[in-house]
Design an enzyme around this catalytic site. Structure first.
Site, mmCIF file in Angstrom:
data_model
loop_
_atom_site.group_PDB
_atom_site.id
_atom_site.type_symbol
_atom_site.label_atom_id
_atom_site.label_comp_id
_atom_site.label_asym_id
_atom_site.label_seq_id
_atom_site.Cartn_x
_atom_site.Cartn_y
_atom_site.Cartn_z
ATOM 1 N N CYS A 57 -16.819 -31.599 14.585
ATOM 2 C CA CYS A 57 -15.364 -31.417 14.493
ATOM 3 C C CYS A 57 -15.011 -30.027 13.986
ATOM 4 C CB CYS A 57 -14.743 -32.484 13.601
ATOM 5 S SG CYS A 57 -14.878 -34.162 14.270
ATOM 6 N N THR A 58 -15.751 -29.541 13.010
ATOM 7 C CA THR A 58 -15.503 -28.197 12.494
ATOM 8 C C THR A 58 -15.715 -27.167 13.601
ATOM 9 O OG1 THR A 58 -16.095 -28.830 10.245
ATOM 10 C CG2 THR A 58 -16.214 -26.474 10.767
#
Length: 164
Positions: A57-58
């Site tokens: 996600c990052t």
């Protein structure tokens, strides 16, 4: 990269060609964001993601940040949606310089993700799914990735700009 198109195996959410469920969620700054406020003005990329601060996600959110000019134009907007609380999204935003709306679907927990058919009941998170909504509020494209698989941001941008 494995992904599933909505038309193949996601019957619970809005089908391509149907109206996108409207919602109002708070962003990382505590401001209300309503999907229908973009009607008639902008196409919207809805990017559901499971966990702030997770590696995939990052990386995805940093990819959107780095291509923000492609996603956010006069005719388009990107809204990233997670079941994380607003305060967590604010820290995530500040830590990684994410200067686009991160919306909290925390309470009622996962209600918007559920309306889009992308809430994982076992994990309590939104799945890694995306929807492109046109200016009339109609879903024009969707894709669902497996949890460990990053999205194809090039395809997202192409689908978003196809509507301009």
């Amino acid at each position: 990269m494995s992904s599933l198109n909505t038309t193949e195996s996601r019957p619970a959410g809005p089908a391509v060609g149907s109206p996108a469920p409207d919602f109002c969620l708070r962003d990382q700054f505590g401001q209300d964001v309503r999907l229908s406020s973009y009607a008639g003005q902008k196409s919207v990329a809805l990017v559901f993601f499971p966990w702030a601060f997770s590696n995939v996600c990052t990386g995805e959110m940093a990819g959107i940040r780095d291509r923000l000019a492609d996603f956010m134009t006069f005719g388009s907007e990107v809204l990233a949606i997670s079941c994380d609380p607003t305060f967590s999204l604010r820290v995530f935003s500040d830590a990684d310089g994410l200067n686009f709306p991160l919306l909290s679907d925390f309470w009622p927990h996962g209600a918007v993700a559920s309306a889009y058919g992308v809430f994982d009941d076992e994990r309590g998170v939104a799945t890694r799914s995306s929807f492109i909504v046109d200016k009339a509020g109609i879903v024009r494209w969707s894709v669902h990735n497996q949890m460990p698989d990053e999205r194809d941001l090039d395809e997202h941008v192409a689908q978003l700009h196809h509507l301009d």
